[in-house]
Design an enzyme around this catalytic site. Structure first.
Site, mmCIF file in Angstrom:
data_model
loop_
_atom_site.group_PDB
_atom_site.id
_atom_site.type_symbol
_atom_site.label_atom_id
_atom_site.label_comp_id
_atom_site.label_asym_id
_atom_site.label_seq_id
_atom_site.Cartn_x
_atom_site.Cartn_y
_atom_site.Cartn_z
ATOM 1 N N TRP A 32 1.061 -1.291 0.023
ATOM 2 C CA TRP A 32 0.214 -0.205 -0.085
ATOM 3 C C TRP A 32 0.898 1.279 0.098
ATOM 4 C CZ3 TRP A 32 -4.943 1.696 -0.270
ATOM 5 C CH2 TRP A 32 -5.388 2.849 0.309
ATOM 6 N N ASP A 35 -0.175 9.110 0.700
ATOM 7 C CA ASP A 35 0.502 10.544 0.344
ATOM 8 C C ASP A 35 1.869 10.589 0.182
ATOM 9 O OD1 ASP A 35 -1.982 10.437 1.876
ATOM 10 O OD2 ASP A 35 -1.253 11.687 3.546
ATOM 11 N N GLN A 51 3.736 7.315 2.535
ATOM 12 C CA GLN A 51 2.691 6.643 3.606
ATOM 13 C C GLN A 51 2.656 5.100 2.964
ATOM 14 O OE1 GLN A 51 0.570 8.439 6.548
ATOM 15 N NE2 GLN A 51 2.867 8.623 6.097
ATOM 16 N N ARG A 154 -3.188 17.266 12.228
ATOM 17 C CA ARG A 154 -2.151 16.342 11.712
ATOM 18 C C ARG A 154 -1.676 16.950 10.424
ATOM 19 N NH1 ARG A 154 -6.903 13.189 10.692
ATOM 20 N NH2 ARG A 154 -7.680 13.290 8.485
ATOM 21 N N ASP A 155 -0.512 16.499 9.904
ATOM 22 C CA ASP A 155 0.100 16.894 8.708
ATOM 23 C C ASP A 155 0.997 18.230 8.768
ATOM 24 O OD1 ASP A 155 -1.082 14.423 7.997
ATOM 25 O OD2 ASP A 155 -2.731 15.435 6.738
ATOM 26 N N GLU A 210 -6.630 18.451 5.448
ATOM 27 C CA GLU A 210 -5.549 17.413 5.374
ATOM 28 C C GLU A 210 -4.160 17.955 4.592
ATOM 29 O OE1 GLU A 210 -6.907 13.116 6.292
ATOM 30 O OE2 GLU A 210 -7.420 13.768 4.309
ATOM 31 N N TRP A 279 -5.181 7.351 -5.941
ATOM 32 C CA TRP A 279 -5.800 6.265 -5.336
ATOM 33 C C TRP A 279 -6.625 5.337 -6.184
ATOM 34 C CZ3 TRP A 279 -8.334 10.481 -2.234
ATOM 35 C CH2 TRP A 279 -9.591 11.056 -2.780
HETATM 36 N N1 DQQ Z 1 -3.169 10.398 5.374
HETATM 37 C C1 DQQ Z 1 -2.304 10.382 6.302
HETATM 38 C C2 DQQ Z 1 -2.703 11.554 7.052
HETATM 39 C C3 DQQ Z 1 -3.228 12.497 6.301
HETATM 40 C C4 DQQ Z 1 -3.898 11.436 5.391
HETATM 41 C C5 DQQ Z 1 -2.238 9.146 6.871
HETATM 42 C C6 DQQ Z 1 -4.221 12.123 4.162
HETATM 43 O O1 DQQ Z 1 -1.572 12.064 7.610
HETATM 44 O O2 DQQ Z 1 -4.227 13.218 6.606
HETATM 45 O O3 DQQ Z 1 -1.997 8.028 6.292
HETATM 46 O O4 DQQ Z 1 -4.706 11.097 3.034
#
Ligand code: DQQ
Length: 478
Positions: A32, A35, A51, A154-155, A210, A279
């Site tokens: 998988w 981001d 990710q 987050r992010d 995000e 995606w």
């Molecule tokens: N994906 C991450 C997060 C983000 C999200 C988690 C966006 O940090 O907000 O895998 O696709």
């Protein structure tokens, strides 16, 4: 250009024969990807982190995968950069973030995910980004700002002004909308909350922002956001003054329905380069069975257009991928006379076409067409609506994939030709239109002979001023 490091294991070879798996878009050896993270040019080489779930082709137990390129085209896999640490603030996932150069020390700021908690964490590298040591003081910030009722926290986007570091954290303020919260720090470790750099509204820019990214472009600043629940990335362009950002124009980065969570870097040529996560458009069971899911977009060069909007073009380095070249000029199209280039087609192509609209109501390009036309996908311009779409309603005979049409407005000035630059890579279609619109879609044709190309016009006639079709090589085999 050859790869810089050998690819570990034989995962890529094992999956290479899957007819849906792209051959020149980056994706991990298996399993998988979501981001893009930590984009940085370090000692001349481009580093792409992402990710990554290394054990399954579904989201979960998120690590940071890592790849490197000398030329933005050919990538080499490097060892996993970050993994969750049991008992630590990132024990359930190392979520999205960025990397900055702190006086020669690569410093990574990411979201540690534990239980319900998302908090900023830091790691540093002393071996040119290969291994990372987590900061013992993680998390860097103990909680979201008091008094702000956040839906997410987050992010990270981090930059330096003078001696001071600034950080944006993606958030949503309950009943208000998405927000990018601004912090400052003298050392990347101790952070003081200032205020929201920018706040959206629920109706237009969603509940949670995000993956914020923030950077100067021309004489303006750009804020990129990926709002929940919009499932697309937006750009806001405006003025940054007094630590506040005032958007003046906005737009959708990619309206094909499959591009999200973008991030950028500035390279040593001064270019602002952007990648996004493409995606899948098929069910989870099919993804798991395939053994891979998620693809990185091609690198896009951003610019500020004279009318204040965002310009996007494919990185010119992608020309390294070109193999055979076929070209035509001055083709006439109408309903009775589509153009099907004889003997030229495939599932990994680059097409550049310039149309004079004539009086056609609709015109465009079909790809992945079966000879009997039971399967085809079109990129179609609708003159009256001034809209450009990817029509995937006939893309596959399989029921287990998205089959819809997805598009948005593309206004052409009087006499302006429609210029499409299309990258077809098996299940990916990435389209650049007139330097200012992008559409990316995923398709899963079921027929092995869905390989033809067709140019068409309906409801009148159009001219093709020029058409270039090139076969494209794999980035993993030479
Ligand atoms: N994906 C991450 C997060 C983000 C999200 C988690 C966006 O940090 O907000 O895998 O696709």
């Amino acid at each position: 250009m050859s790869q810089i490091y050998p690819i570990p294991g034989d995962e890529r070879a094992r999956l290479a024969h899957d007819p849906q798996r792209p051959i020149y878009h980056f994706l991990p050896p298996s399993n998988w990807l979501n981001d893009p993270n930590g984009l940085i040019q370090w000692k001349g080489r481009y580093h792409l982190f992402y990710q990554y779930n290394p054990v399954a082709a579904r989201w979960g137990a998120i690590h940071w995968g890592h790849a490197v390129s000398a030329d933005l085209v050919y990538w080499a896999d490097l060892p996993i950069a970050l993994a969750p640490t049991p008992g630590a603030p990132d024990q359930d996932g190392c979520w999205s973030g960025c990397i900055v150069d702190d006086n020669g020390i690569p410093t990574l700021i990411y979201t540690g995910f534990r239980g319900e908690t998302q908090l900023p964490c830091l790691a540093t590298s002393t071996d040119d980004l290969i291994t990372w040591e987590k900061h013992p003081g993680n998390p860097l910030i103990a909680a979201p700002p008091p008094g702000v009722d956040v839906l997410a926290f987050r992010d990270h986007a981090v930059w330096k002004e003078g001696d001071t570091w600034y950080q944006l954290i993606g958030a949503g303020i309950k009943d208000v909308g998405g927000a990018a919260l601004l912090y400052r720090s003298p050392d990347l470790r101790a952070w003081e909350y200032l205020h929201p750099l920018c706040v959206g509204d629920l109706g237009t820019t969603g509940e949670v922002w995000e993956c914020p990214d923030f950077f100067p472009l021309g004489d303006k600043h750009v804020l990129l956001i990926s709002p929940i629940p919009l499932r697309k990335t937006l750009y806001l362009i405006g003025t940054y003054a007094g630590r506040r950002f005032t958007p003046e124009t906005s737009g959708v980065v990619d309206f094909g329905g499959h591009f999200y969570a973008s991030q950028t870097l500035r390279d040593d040529r001064g270019r602002r380069l952007m990648w996004g996560w493409l995606w899948e458009g098929r069910g989870e069971a099919a993804q798991v069975q395939a053994g891979w899911a998620g693809v990185m977009s091609l690198p896009r060069v951003l610019s500020l257009l004279p009318d204040g909007r965002l310009g996007m073009e494919p990185a010119p380095e992608l020309a390294l991928l070109r193999r055979s070249h076929h070209c035509w000029t001055d083709l006439h199209l109408d309903a009775a006379a589509p153009f099907v280039p004889a003997g030229v087609g495939g599932d990994a192509l680059e097409l550049i076409v310039e149309f004079a609209l004539g009086d056609a109501a609709e015109l465009g390009v079909k790809v992945r067409c079966s000879p009997d036309r039971r399967e085809w996908t079109s990129i179609v311009y609708d003159r009256e609506r001034a809209s450009l779409a990817i029509d995937r309603r006939h893309a596959s005979l399989s029921d287990d994939c998205q089959r819809d049409a997805c598009g948005d407005r593309l206004d052409l000035a009087a006499g302006e030709p429609l210029r499409l630059h299309i990258f077809l890579d098996r299940s990916v279609i990435e389209v650049f239109a007139n330097g200012r619109a992008c559409l990316t879609g995923r398709i899963y044709p079921a027929l092995a002979d869905s390989l033809e190309v067709e140019l068409f016009a309906r409801g009148g006639s159009a001219e093709v001023r020029s058409l270039d079709i090139r076969e494209v090589r794999s980035i993993w085999t030479s």
